[in-house]
Design a protein around this motif. Structure first.
Motif, PDB file in Angstrom:
ATOM      1  N   TRP A 177      -7.440 -23.675  20.318  1.00  0.00           N
ATOM      2  CA  TRP A 177      -6.860 -24.243  21.543  1.00  0.00           C
ATOM      3  C   TRP A 177      -5.599 -25.031  21.218  1.00  0.00           C
ATOM      4  N   ALA A 178      -5.644 -25.865  20.176  1.00  0.00           N
ATOM      5  CA  ALA A 178      -4.486 -26.683  19.814  1.00  0.00           C
ATOM      6  C   ALA A 178      -3.305 -25.797  19.429  1.00  0.00           C
ATOM      7  N   ARG A 179      -3.559 -24.737  18.685  1.00  0.00           N
ATOM      8  CA  ARG A 179      -2.485 -23.803  18.310  1.00  0.00           C
ATOM      9  C   ARG A 179      -1.897 -23.130  19.553  1.00  0.00           C
ATOM     10  N   ARG A 180      -2.763 -22.588  20.406  1.00  0.00           N
ATOM     11  CA  ARG A 180      -2.303 -21.900  21.625  1.00  0.00           C
ATOM     12  C   ARG A 180      -1.531 -22.842  22.548  1.00  0.00           C
ATOM     13  N   SER A 181      -1.911 -24.117  22.536  1.00  0.00           N
ATOM     14  CA  SER A 181      -1.289 -25.106  23.415  1.00  0.00           C
ATOM     15  C   SER A 181      -0.001 -25.669  22.842  1.00  0.00           C
ATOM     16  N   GLY A 182       0.347 -25.286  21.623  1.00  0.00           N
ATOM     17  CA  GLY A 182       1.610 -25.697  21.028  1.00  0.00           C
ATOM     18  C   GLY A 182       1.617 -27.070  20.363  1.00  0.00           C
ATOM     19  N   PHE A 183       0.445 -27.601  20.043  1.00  0.00           N
ATOM     20  CA  PHE A 183       0.390 -28.881  19.340  1.00  0.00           C
ATOM     21  C   PHE A 183       0.892 -28.707  17.904  1.00  0.00           C
ATOM     22  N   ALA A 184       1.500 -29.747  17.361  1.00  0.00           N
ATOM     23  CA  ALA A 184       2.017 -29.713  15.987  1.00  0.00           C
ATOM     24  C   ALA A 184       0.925 -29.995  14.960  1.00  0.00           C
ATOM     25  N   ALA A 185      -0.132 -30.681  15.384  1.00  0.00           N
ATOM     26  CA  ALA A 185      -1.190 -31.080  14.460  1.00  0.00           C
ATOM     27  C   ALA A 185      -2.423 -31.501  15.266  1.00  0.00           C
ATOM     28  N   ILE A 186      -3.512 -31.713  14.533  1.00  0.00           N
ATOM     29  CA  ILE A 186      -4.728 -32.296  15.105  1.00  0.00           C
ATOM     30  C   ILE A 186      -5.062 -33.518  14.273  1.00  0.00           C
ATOM     31  N   GLN A 187      -5.371 -34.604  14.936  1.00  0.00           N
ATOM     32  CA  GLN A 187      -5.776 -35.832  14.255  1.00  0.00           C
ATOM     33  C   GLN A 187      -7.138 -36.276  14.783  1.00  0.00           C
ATOM     34  N   PHE A 188      -8.093 -36.407  13.874  1.00  0.00           N
ATOM     35  CA  PHE A 188      -9.378 -37.023  14.212  1.00  0.00           C
ATOM     36  C   PHE A 188      -9.275 -38.476  13.773  1.00  0.00           C
ATOM     37  N   ASN A 189      -9.459 -39.388  14.693  1.00  0.00           N
ATOM     38  CA  ASN A 189      -9.205 -40.804  14.463  1.00  0.00           C
ATOM     39  C   ASN A 189     -10.336 -41.574  13.799  1.00  0.00           C
ATOM     40  N   ALA A 190     -11.556 -41.051  13.854  1.00  0.00           N
ATOM     41  CA  ALA A 190     -12.685 -41.865  13.400  1.00  0.00           C
ATOM     42  C   ALA A 190     -13.839 -40.992  12.929  1.00  0.00           C
ATOM     43  N   VAL A 191     -13.697 -40.357  11.765  1.00  0.00           N
ATOM     44  CA  VAL A 191     -14.769 -39.557  11.189  1.00  0.00           C
ATOM     45  C   VAL A 191     -15.553 -40.457  10.233  1.00  0.00           C
ATOM     46  N   VAL A 192     -16.800 -40.695  10.538  1.00  0.00           N
ATOM     47  CA  VAL A 192     -17.646 -41.584   9.734  1.00  0.00           C
ATOM     48  C   VAL A 192     -17.784 -40.994   8.335  1.00  0.00           C
ATOM     49  N   GLU A 193     -17.437 -41.795   7.317  1.00  0.00           N
ATOM     50  CA  GLU A 193     -17.352 -41.249   5.954  1.00  0.00           C
ATOM     51  C   GLU A 193     -18.679 -40.773   5.379  1.00  0.00           C
ATOM     52  N   VAL A 194     -19.805 -41.166   5.948  1.00  0.00           N
ATOM     53  CA  VAL A 194     -21.089 -40.645   5.460  1.00  0.00           C
ATOM     54  C   VAL A 194     -21.537 -39.423   6.267  1.00  0.00           C
ATOM     55  N   ASN A 195     -20.726 -38.974   7.207  1.00  0.00           N
ATOM     56  CA  ASN A 195     -20.998 -37.745   7.960  1.00  0.00           C
ATOM     57  C   ASN A 195     -20.460 -36.572   7.136  1.00  0.00           C
ATOM     58  N   VAL A 196     -21.141 -36.314   6.028  1.00  0.00           N
ATOM     59  CA  VAL A 196     -20.685 -35.350   5.031  1.00  0.00           C
ATOM     60  C   VAL A 196     -20.572 -33.944   5.619  1.00  0.00           C
ATOM     61  N   ALA A 197     -21.484 -33.567   6.498  1.00  0.00           N
ATOM     62  CA  ALA A 197     -21.433 -32.217   7.081  1.00  0.00           C
ATOM     63  C   ALA A 197     -20.143 -32.030   7.872  1.00  0.00           C
ATOM     64  N   ALA A 198     -19.765 -33.014   8.673  1.00  0.00           N
ATOM     65  CA  ALA A 198     -18.534 -32.906   9.458  1.00  0.00           C
ATOM     66  C   ALA A 198     -17.309 -32.893   8.547  1.00  0.00           C
ATOM     67  N   ILE A 199     -17.294 -33.755   7.550  1.00  0.00           N
ATOM     68  CA  ILE A 199     -16.144 -33.808   6.641  1.00  0.00           C
ATOM     69  C   ILE A 199     -15.973 -32.473   5.916  1.00  0.00           C
ATOM     70  N   ARG A 200     -17.068 -31.917   5.412  1.00  0.00           N
ATOM     71  CA  ARG A 200     -16.982 -30.612   4.727  1.00  0.00           C
ATOM     72  C   ARG A 200     -16.490 -29.527   5.675  1.00  0.00           C
ATOM     73  N   LEU A 201     -16.989 -29.540   6.910  1.00  0.00           N
ATOM     74  CA  LEU A 201     -16.557 -28.565   7.897  1.00  0.00           C
ATOM     75  C   LEU A 201     -15.057 -28.689   8.152  1.00  0.00           C
ATOM     76  N   TYR A 202     -14.593 -29.899   8.439  1.00  0.00           N
ATOM     77  CA  TYR A 202     -13.173 -30.098   8.740  1.00  0.00           C
ATOM     78  C   TYR A 202     -12.299 -29.733   7.546  1.00  0.00           C
ATOM     79  N   GLU A 203     -12.722 -30.119   6.345  1.00  0.00           N
ATOM     80  CA  GLU A 203     -11.946 -29.761   5.152  1.00  0.00           C
ATOM     81  C   GLU A 203     -11.897 -28.244   4.965  1.00  0.00           C
ATOM     82  N   SER A 204     -12.983 -27.551   5.284  1.00  0.00           N
ATOM     83  CA  SER A 204     -12.993 -26.088   5.145  1.00  0.00           C
ATOM     84  C   SER A 204     -12.021 -25.428   6.114  1.00  0.00           C
ATOM     85  N   LEU A 205     -11.668 -26.137   7.190  1.00  0.00           N
ATOM     86  CA  LEU A 205     -10.699 -25.630   8.166  1.00  0.00           C
ATOM     87  C   LEU A 205      -9.274 -26.088   7.843  1.00  0.00           C
TER      88      LEU A 205
END
Length: 171
Positions: free
Chosen positions: A113-141
């Motif tokens: 969606w962000a790419r199609r909408s022409g955004f330059a980037a995506i910023q997640f403002n508050a990813v809890v550092e012990v939420n390892v599953a989310a961090i691994r997912l985002y890093e894989s992307l």
């Protein structure tokens, strides 16, 4: 209406008003767990609905497994005006669907969606550092951590932990 893709995965689609009864329990569970989102655990349904179901140009989606909502995401410009070229969003997955790929589907949809909408980037403002599953997912992307606000989140088990600012350049 198609509820699963050809591979049997839940389908991501635009959220509708009638999806709220399936979205609210997910938000309520995630927020009251106090493990992954810096939202007030006392938040009521009315405030949650107002916060989550944003009007266009923001976008809200659900992951459907049959007639059941298994996840939801909201996506929007991170800031107004001079910051409106950077997207942001929030993703939540139902307890019973965690670890099944729903989060990856939602995150991939948000990036698309962000790419199609022409955004330059995506910023997640508050990813809890012990939420390892989310961090691994985002890093894989392709997301990277720009920095961490130490002790900015009060985790019920781990104590004060950091909140990461994560970034994906889309240019």
């Amino acid at each position: 209406m198609r509820r699963r893709d050809a591979g049997g995965e839940p389908v991501i689609r635009e959220a509708r008003d009638e999806d709220w009864p399936g979205i609210w329990p997910i938000i309520h569970d995630v927020v009251t767990e106090q493990r992954t989102f810096p939202y007030d655990p006392a938040m009521g349904e009315r405030d949650a609905r107002r916060m989550w179901l944003l009007a266009p140009p923001a976008r809200v989606v659900v992951a459907m497994d049959g007639d059941r909502v298994t996840g939801t995401a909201t996506m929007y410009a991170n800031r107004p005006g001079p910051g409106s070229h950077v997207a942001s969003g929030s993703l939540m997955v139902a307890k019973e669907a965690r670890g099944t790929g729903v989060g990856r589907q939602l995150a991939t949809d948000l990036v698309g969606w962000a790419r199609r909408s022409g955004f330059a980037a995506i910023q997640f403002n508050a990813v809890v550092e012990v939420n390892v599953a989310a961090i691994r997912l985002y890093e894989s992307l392709g997301f990277v951590t720009l920095g961490t606000a130490p002790g900015a989140f009060r985790h019920p088990v781990a104590g004060d932990v950091g909140l990461r600012i994560m970034w994906l350049d889309l240019r």
